[in-house]
Motif scaffolding. Structure first.
Motif, short mmCIF file in Angstrom:
data_model
loop_
_atom_site.label_atom_id
_atom_site.label_comp_id
_atom_site.label_asym_id
_atom_site.label_seq_id
_atom_site.Cartn_x
_atom_site.Cartn_y
_atom_site.Cartn_z
N GLU A 124 0.82 -1.20 0.00
CA GLU A 124 0.00 0.00 0.00
C GLU A 124 0.86 1.27 0.00
O GLU A 124 0.41 2.34 0.41
CB GLU A 124 -0.95 -0.02 1.19
CG GLU A 124 -1.96 -1.17 1.13
CD GLU A 124 -2.88 -1.21 2.33
OE1 GLU A 124 -4.10 -1.18 2.13
OE2 GLU A 124 -2.37 -1.29 3.47
N TRP A 125 2.09 1.13 -0.49
CA TRP A 125 3.00 2.25 -0.71
C TRP A 125 3.45 2.94 0.58
O TRP A 125 3.80 4.10 0.60
CB TRP A 125 2.36 3.30 -1.65
CG TRP A 125 2.18 2.81 -3.06
CD1 TRP A 125 1.29 1.88 -3.50
CD2 TRP A 125 2.93 3.23 -4.21
NE1 TRP A 125 1.43 1.68 -4.86
CE2 TRP A 125 2.42 2.51 -5.32
CE3 TRP A 125 3.96 4.15 -4.41
CZ2 TRP A 125 2.92 2.67 -6.61
CZ3 TRP A 125 4.45 4.32 -5.70
CH2 TRP A 125 3.94 3.58 -6.78
N GLY A 126 3.47 2.18 1.69
CA GLY A 126 3.88 2.75 2.96
C GLY A 126 5.11 2.06 3.54
O GLY A 126 5.51 0.99 3.08
N TYR A 127 5.67 2.70 4.56
CA TYR A 127 6.83 2.11 5.24
C TYR A 127 6.94 2.68 6.65
O TYR A 127 6.77 3.88 6.88
CB TYR A 127 8.13 2.42 4.49
CG TYR A 127 9.36 1.88 5.18
CD1 TYR A 127 9.73 0.55 5.02
CD2 TYR A 127 10.13 2.70 6.00
CE1 TYR A 127 10.85 0.03 5.66
CE2 TYR A 127 11.25 2.19 6.66
CZ TYR A 127 11.60 0.86 6.49
OH TYR A 127 12.70 0.35 7.13
N SER A 128 7.23 1.77 7.60
CA SER A 128 7.56 2.15 8.97
C SER A 128 8.71 1.26 9.42
O SER A 128 8.66 0.05 9.21
CB SER A 128 6.35 1.96 9.89
OG SER A 128 6.74 2.03 11.25
N SER A 129 9.72 1.85 10.02
CA SER A 129 10.90 1.08 10.40
C SER A 129 10.73 0.36 11.74
O SER A 129 11.46 -0.58 12.04
CB SER A 129 12.14 1.98 10.46
OG SER A 129 12.00 2.94 11.49
N SER A 130 9.75 0.79 12.55
CA SER A 130 9.55 0.17 13.86
C SER A 130 8.15 0.54 14.36
O SER A 130 7.49 1.43 13.82
CB SER A 130 10.60 0.62 14.87
OG SER A 130 10.39 1.98 15.24
N LYS A 131 7.73 -0.14 15.42
CA LYS A 131 6.44 0.17 16.03
C LYS A 131 6.36 1.62 16.50
O LYS A 131 5.28 2.21 16.60
CB LYS A 131 6.19 -0.74 17.24
CG LYS A 131 5.84 -2.17 16.90
CD LYS A 131 5.55 -2.93 18.19
CE LYS A 131 5.16 -4.35 17.94
NZ LYS A 131 4.85 -5.08 19.19
N ASN A 132 7.50 2.19 16.81
CA ASN A 132 7.54 3.55 17.36
C ASN A 132 7.63 4.62 16.28
O ASN A 132 7.65 5.81 16.60
CB ASN A 132 8.74 3.69 18.30
CG ASN A 132 8.66 2.72 19.47
OD1 ASN A 132 7.59 2.49 20.03
ND2 ASN A 132 9.79 2.14 19.84
N GLU A 133 7.67 4.19 15.02
CA GLU A 133 7.79 5.17 13.93
C GLU A 133 6.50 5.20 13.13
O GLU A 133 5.97 4.16 12.73
CB GLU A 133 8.96 4.82 13.01
CG GLU A 133 9.15 5.83 11.87
CD GLU A 133 10.27 5.42 10.93
OE1 GLU A 133 9.96 4.95 9.82
OE2 GLU A 133 11.44 5.56 11.33
N GLU A 134 5.99 6.39 12.87
CA GLU A 134 4.76 6.53 12.08
C GLU A 134 4.99 6.03 10.66
O GLU A 134 6.06 6.23 10.07
CB GLU A 134 4.35 8.01 12.04
CG GLU A 134 3.05 8.25 11.31
CD GLU A 134 2.65 9.72 11.32
OE1 GLU A 134 1.65 10.07 10.68
OE2 GLU A 134 3.36 10.51 12.00
N ARG A 135 3.99 5.35 10.13
CA ARG A 135 4.06 4.83 8.76
C ARG A 135 3.95 5.97 7.76
O ARG A 135 3.00 6.76 7.80
CB ARG A 135 2.97 3.80 8.54
CG ARG A 135 2.96 3.14 7.16
CD ARG A 135 1.94 2.02 7.12
NE ARG A 135 1.70 1.57 5.77
CZ ARG A 135 0.79 2.08 4.96
NH1 ARG A 135 0.00 3.06 5.40
NH2 ARG A 135 0.64 1.63 3.73
N VAL A 136 4.91 6.07 6.86
CA VAL A 136 4.94 7.11 5.83
C VAL A 136 4.41 6.51 4.53
O VAL A 136 4.76 5.39 4.16
CB VAL A 136 6.37 7.63 5.61
CG1 VAL A 136 6.41 8.65 4.48
CG2 VAL A 136 6.92 8.23 6.90
#
Length: 311
Positions: A40-52
C-alpha cells in the motif's frame, strides 16, 4: 560498486514502460542496497515510527505495486540477459494479508465472494524469522520465508504496462522460491534493461490463493545486477537453494505449465547433452511442476529441478 538508495517517492513507480527515465545508471556487477515499501506504498521502520505513505515519481493512471527503479545498466542490450543475484532479503516488522469480499474464481469456489473482506495484521520478527497474528480470536504463529515478489525489466512493447501479470521479462512473478541466495535470469528487451524491484513477501504458499501473501516492507534488499551476453533466454529462469527453476505465465494454466515444462526439458538437454525425449523421461521422475500463483491475471507455473536429483 555498491549503491545505497534512499526510500523516497522520487525512487518509486507503479507500472512498466520502456520510456521511463532511470533513477540511476550503474555498471554491470554493481550492487544495490534498497528498502522497499509495503503493497500500500507505505513504510515504517519500527512500532515507534509513524508509517509514511509515498507517491509515484511518474504520472500513472493505474499504479499498482510500488517498485524501486527503473535502474539502467550500462551495456545492457536487447537479446542479452540480466542476472539478478539476491544476496540478502530482510523483512520489516509488520505485514498484512487479505481474504474474501470480492468476486473472483477462487473466492467463488470456496463461497467467500460475498463475505466481508478481512485484513490480517502480522507482527514479524526478522531475527527469528517468525510471524504472529490474531485470527478468529486465536493467536497464530508461522515461520517466515521472505522473498521479493516483483523483479523485472521493461517490456520491449510500447506503452505503459500494469504490474499485475508476470511477463517474459519478469515482473510480478510471486515465486516463493526466490529467496536469499537465489539468482534470477531475465531476458533483456530494451537498452539499459531498466530493472525494477519491489513487492516484499514475508511468507506465501504456492498459489497465493487469497490474492495476497504476507505483504510487507523490506528493511533491506541486497541485489547484484550482471549483464550476460553469453546467455539467450525468452523466459525468466532461476537458480535457487531449492534447485533450477523455469517459468510459464498464461491465463490458461495448461499453457503456463507447458511453457515451464518445455523450458525445463530443454534445460535438462543442455545440462546432460541428451535428446529431448530422453530429457522428458528424466523430467518425469525428477522435476516438480508447481503452481506459482493463480491470482495475477496471467497464472504462473514453475518447474523445479532439485539440486542433485539427477547425477
Amino acid at each position: 560498486m555498491i549503491h545505497k538508495l534512499e526510500l523516497k517517492s522520487e525512487s518509486l513507480h507503479g507500472s512498466f514502460s520502456k520510456d521511463y527515465q532511470p533513477i540511476l545508471t550503474i555498471d554491470s556487477g554493481d550492487t544495490l542496497l534498497v528498502k522497499t515499501p509495503d503493497i500500500e506504498w507505505g513504510y515504517s521502520s519500527s512500532k515507534n515510527e509513524e508509517r509514511v505513505v509515498f507517491e509515484s515519481a511518474v504520472n500513472e493512471e493505474d499504479r499498482r505495486h510500488p517498485m524501486i527503479g527503473p535502474i539502467a545498466i550500462r551495456g545492457a542490450k536487447p537479446g542479452m540477459v540480466l542476472e539478478v543475484k539476491l544476496n540478502d532479503v530482510v523483512p520489516g516488522w509488520y505485514g498484512r494479508n487479505w481474504a474474501g469480499g470480492f468476486k473472483n474464481w477462487q473466492n467463488d469456489s470456496v463461497g467467500i465472494s460475498e463475505t466481508k473482506r478481512i485484513q490480517v495484521d502480522w507482527e514479524l520478527n526478522a531475527t527469528t524469522l517468525t510471524g504472529t497474528a490474531q485470527i478468529g480470536g486465536r493467536q497464530f504463529h508461522v515461520g517466515l520465508e521472505p522473498f521479493i515478489g516483483l523483479m523485472g525489466v521493461a517490456p520491449s512493447e510500447s506503452g505503459v504496462h500494469v504490474t499485475s501479470p508476470p511477463r517474459y521479462c519478469g515482473g510480478n512473478i510471486d515465486c516463493k522460491e526466490l529467496v536469499k541466495g537465489s539468482t534470477l535470469y531475465l531476458p533483456i528487451g530494451v537498452d539499459g534493461a531498466l530493472f525494477s524491484i519491489g513487492d516484499g513477501h514475508a511468507l506465501q504458499g504456492d498459489g497465493e490463493v487469497s490474492g495476497t501473501a504476507i505483504e510487507c516492507p523490506m528493511d533491506l534488499v541486497d541485489v547484484t545486477l550482471i549483464v550476460r551476453d553469453d546467455l539467450e533466454l525468452t523466459m525468466p529462469r532461476a537458480k535457487t537453494p531449492a534447485g533450477w527453476i523455469t517459468f510459464g505465465f498464461d491465463e490458461d494454466l495448461n499453457v503456463a505449465a507447458a511453457t515451464a515444462l518445455n523450458d525445463m526439458v530443454e534445460l535438462i538437454q543442455e545440462f546432460y547433452g541428451i535428446e529431448k525425449v530422453e530429457a522428458m523421461a528424466l523430467a518425469s521422475v525428477a522435476v516438480d511442476l508447481r503452481i506459482t500463483q493463480v491470482v495475477n491475471g496471467a497464472k504462473g507455473v514453475h518447474a523445479v529441478l532439485p539440486h542433485g536429483s539427477i547425477r
